[in-house]
Every structure is written in C-alpha cells, then in structure tokens.
Design an enzyme around this catalytic site. Structure first.
Site, PDB file in Angstrom:
ATOM      1  N   ASP A 211     -13.451  41.117 -25.940  1.00 47.37           N
ATOM      2  CA  ASP A 211     -14.049  40.011 -26.702  1.00 47.37           C
ATOM      3  C   ASP A 211     -12.982  39.721 -27.749  1.00 47.37           C
ATOM      4  OD1 ASP A 211     -16.119  41.299 -25.672  1.00 47.37           O
ATOM      5  OD2 ASP A 211     -17.479  41.379 -27.534  1.00 47.37           O
TER       6      ASP A 211
ATOM      7  N   GLY B 219     -25.021  40.746 -28.812  1.00 50.14           N
ATOM      8  CA  GLY B 219     -24.087  40.723 -27.310  1.00 50.14           C
ATOM      9  C   GLY B 219     -23.244  39.482 -27.037  1.00 50.14           C
ATOM     10  N   LEU B 220     -23.110  38.455 -28.035  1.00 51.16           N
ATOM     11  CA  LEU B 220     -22.415  37.229 -27.705  1.00 51.16           C
ATOM     12  C   LEU B 220     -20.854  37.394 -28.401  1.00 51.16           C
ATOM     13  CD1 LEU B 220     -24.753  34.437 -27.892  1.00 51.16           C
ATOM     14  CD2 LEU B 220     -24.275  35.813 -25.786  1.00 51.16           C
ATOM     15  N   GLY B 221     -20.682  38.751 -28.708  1.00 51.90           N
ATOM     16  CA  GLY B 221     -19.129  38.923 -29.387  1.00 51.90           C
ATOM     17  C   GLY B 221     -19.111  38.354 -30.678  1.00 51.90           C
TER      18      GLY B 221
ATOM     19  N   PRO C 274     -25.854  38.281 -35.804  1.00 49.16           N
ATOM     20  CA  PRO C 274     -24.898  39.288 -35.403  1.00 49.16           C
ATOM     21  C   PRO C 274     -25.622  40.641 -34.232  1.00 49.16           C
ATOM     22  CG  PRO C 274     -25.926  39.422 -37.591  1.00 49.16           C
ATOM     23  CD  PRO C 274     -26.477  38.309 -37.091  1.00 49.16           C
TER      24      PRO C 274
HETATM   25  O1  PMV Z   1     -23.516  43.371 -24.580  1.00 48.68           O
HETATM   26  P1  PMV Z   1     -21.759  43.547 -24.842  1.00 48.68           P
HETATM   27  O2  PMV Z   1     -21.001  42.319 -25.309  1.00 48.68           O
HETATM   28  O3  PMV Z   1     -21.920  44.866 -25.760  1.00 48.68           O
HETATM   29  O4  PMV Z   1     -21.334  44.088 -23.495  1.00 48.68           O
HETATM   30  C1  PMV Z   1     -21.253  45.205 -22.736  1.00 48.68           C
HETATM   31  C2  PMV Z   1     -20.406  45.257 -21.425  1.00 48.68           C
HETATM   32  C3  PMV Z   1     -20.386  46.572 -20.801  1.00 48.68           C
HETATM   33  O5  PMV Z   1     -19.955  46.711 -19.483  1.00 48.68           O
HETATM   34  C4  PMV Z   1     -21.811  47.190 -20.571  1.00 48.68           C
HETATM   35  C5  PMV Z   1     -19.675  47.738 -21.761  1.00 48.68           C
HETATM   36  C6  PMV Z   1     -18.306  47.459 -21.972  1.00 48.68           C
HETATM   37  O6  PMV Z   1     -17.574  48.026 -22.853  1.00 48.68           O
HETATM   38  O7  PMV Z   1     -17.561  46.602 -21.323  1.00 48.68           O
END
Ligand code: PMV
Length: 324
Positions: A150, A103-105, A100
């Site tokens: 996401d 950063g991969l949703g 969890p």
């Molecule tokens: O790492 P993640 O999946 O939370 O991606 C964040 C992406 C950003 O552009 C940095 C923030 C956003 O809300 O789009």
C-alpha cells in the site's frame, strides 16, 4: 502553505493468495488523500483529520487514528533530522476523496501525503525511497505486519506486482495499459484481519484450498504477462481473468450477497470483468470497462444509487500540488 496528494490503490489480482506467497497486482488510483500544511503563530504542531473529525496537538495523548502519522512519521523525522516539532508552528490538515478504512489504502495514502508535506515544509533533503521508509513505519503501526504494497504504490504510483517477503519482491510496469477502473462501494465495512483469519481457518481444514491459492497465483501471473504488453494488452482477457479470480475468491468464503449483487450488476451493464477487491466481505467491488461504455454504466449506477468511483491509473505517485 502547501498541499500534497498521494493516490489510493486497488488490488487488481491475487488478494488472499498473496498472504501465502503468491503474487498480487495492485494499481494506484486517481483518487487521493491530501495533506495541507500552513504556518500558525502558536508554537505547537496541530494535526486535523477531516474524515475522522478530530484534532490533535503535540503533547496530548495520541488518538489511535493518528498514531501511524505521529508515532511512525513524526517520530522518525524528528530522529533522523534531529529536529523537535513541538514548537514548530504547524497546522496540518488531512482529508481524502474516499472514506477511511474502505480498503482503498487510505491509511497508506495518509502517511505518504503527510510525510511529503512535512519534509517539504521543513525544507530538508529527501527522495521517494525515504518517504516510503517513513510511510512503512506508519503502516506497521496501523496494521501490525503490513506487506508494504500500500505505501509503495502510494509513493510511486502505476501498477505493481508484489510478492511477500522478507524482503518483498516488487516489480513495476515500464509501459502502462490504459485501464478504466470502476469501484463500487458495498457500504459494508471491511475487516481485513477477520477475512484473512477465516481463509486461514478454511485452509487448515481443507487441503483443496492450497490448489485454489495456486490457481489465483497463476491468474495473477497471466494477468501480469498481459499487462506488460502496455497499449497492446488484451483488456477483454484481463476482464475474464478478473471473473475467474472472483469465482475463486468466492470459493474461499470472502464474498457476500452484496458483493455478488454488484459483481453481476457490473457484468450485466458493460464491464468486461468484475471482482471483489481487497479483503472482501464488504469494501469495494472492482470492474474494468472500455471508455465507450462509461457513460451508459454511469447512468445505470446512478439509477440504482450505488456510490462509486470511475478511475484511471495514477502514474506519478505522491506529489506536491501547491506551494505558496
Ligand atoms: O482490503 P485490504 O486493502 O486490506 O487488502 C487485503 C489484502 C489481503 O490479501 C486479503 C491481505 C494482505 O495482507 O495482503
């Protein structure tokens, strides 16, 4: 008993600039979150999260990790279908291929797979738009102001171009470019809120940051034009655009020495391009690679001991895997 799966995602181009209205491109991965539901004799609803190692039963205080699913999905379903699930006799277990908050949703994947599992179990009428609506409710609870990218990608799969709303502008590719994506874990936790804040502070002090955001936006547009060619897309060009995108993200201050190490490791070992993906600082590094080079790069990744995934693009989105 039934099992559902929802794909995780990676941002191919345009993170951070998307916050300022420029397009971002995301892809669904062949890495999943699963929900398994079975009937129990006890008249209650229990949710177990394998990754967080916790269990919640209906009526108990809700742990923060399960709030999106309980207060977003369950509440919405109870309201819209006029059902009460406190005596449902349901045991739901959530588990995933990746950890969890990486950063991969995972959070969107969780809400999406859980929603399909519950709707299927209740045997009510639904479509993918409805799943997306409930998962977006859940995302609002976990992230405050989510863009919606996401949950949308976890529901529909494929590759999306996304421009922030309201309402968001979402385009889907009709023909797919076959891509091999490598995702290498920095093992450093990511903090999206902090990274977005850092960029916002930098932008407030230096007007050049607006030009960098516009350039990232141009890269995403150019990559989208290439991706729209489907099988005829120039993968080498996409790799170079990734490298340029990464350089600009570094200039925003969201890279780190670990990210740079992995970015260059991938480029030196056969990747056509590599960049940080998502918020940066930690999380995952993304690379693209030709099929012929996969075997060799796997050997190298294993030698160094990186944790990684090699993934194609998931095309189908959320799915019922098993029902008996
Ligand atoms: O790492 P993640 O999946 O939370 O991606 C964040 C992406 C950003 O552009 C940095 C923030 C956003 O809300 O789009």
């Amino acid at each position: 008993m039934l099992i559902t799966s929802a794909p995780m995602k990676t941002i191919l181009f345009g993170e951070h600039a998307v916050v300022y209205g420029y397009p971002a491109i995301a892809s669904a991965l062949d890495i999943y979150v699963y929900t398994k539901i079975r009937k129990i004799t006890e008249p209650t609803l229990i949710i177990k999260s394998r990754e967080y190692n916790l269990e919640w039963r209906y009526g108990e205080p809700v742990p923060k990790e399960l709030k999106p699913v309980v207060e977003g999905v369950i509440k919405s379903i109870e309201r819209d279908f006029d059902v009460k699930l406190h005596k449902a006799g349901i045991y739901a277990e959530i588990f995933s291929d990746a950890p969890p908050a990486c950063g991969l949703g995972t959070s969107a994947g969780t809400s999406v797979s859980f929603t399909l599992a519950l709707l299927k179990y209740l045997d009510v009428h639904y479509d993918k738009d409805l799943i997306n609506k409930y998962a977006f409710e859940a995302e609002k609870i976990s992230h405050g102001k989510p863009s919606g990218i996401d949950n949308t990608i976890a529901v529909y799969g494929g590759i999306l171009k996304y421009i922030k709303g309201p309402p968001p502008k979402i385009e889907q590719l009709s023909q797919m470019t076959p891509l091999n994506l490598i995702l290498v874990d920095t093992m450093i936790p990511k903090n999206t809120k902090k990274a977005v804040m850092m960029v916002s502070d930098l932008r407030a002090k230096y007007s050049i940051i607006d030009n960098i955001m516009a350039s990232i936006g141009k890269i995403a547009e150019e990559a989208w034009r290439e991706l729209r060619k489907g099988e005829d897309a120039d993968i080498e060009k996409l790799g170079t655009l990734m490298n340029i995108n990464h350089g600009l993200l570094s200039s925003l201050g969201v890279s780190s020495s670990k990210i740079e190490e992995i970015v260059h490791f991938l480029r030196n070992n056969g990747a056509l391009g590599s960049k940080l993906t998502g918020a940066g600082i930690g999380g995952f590094v993304l690379g693209i690679i030709r099929s012929e080079a996969i075997k060799e790069i796997k050997k190298k990744l294993n030698t160094v001991g990186y944790r990684y995934f090699i993934s194609s693009i998931n095309m189908s989105g959320v799915k019922l895997l098993k029902q008996k």
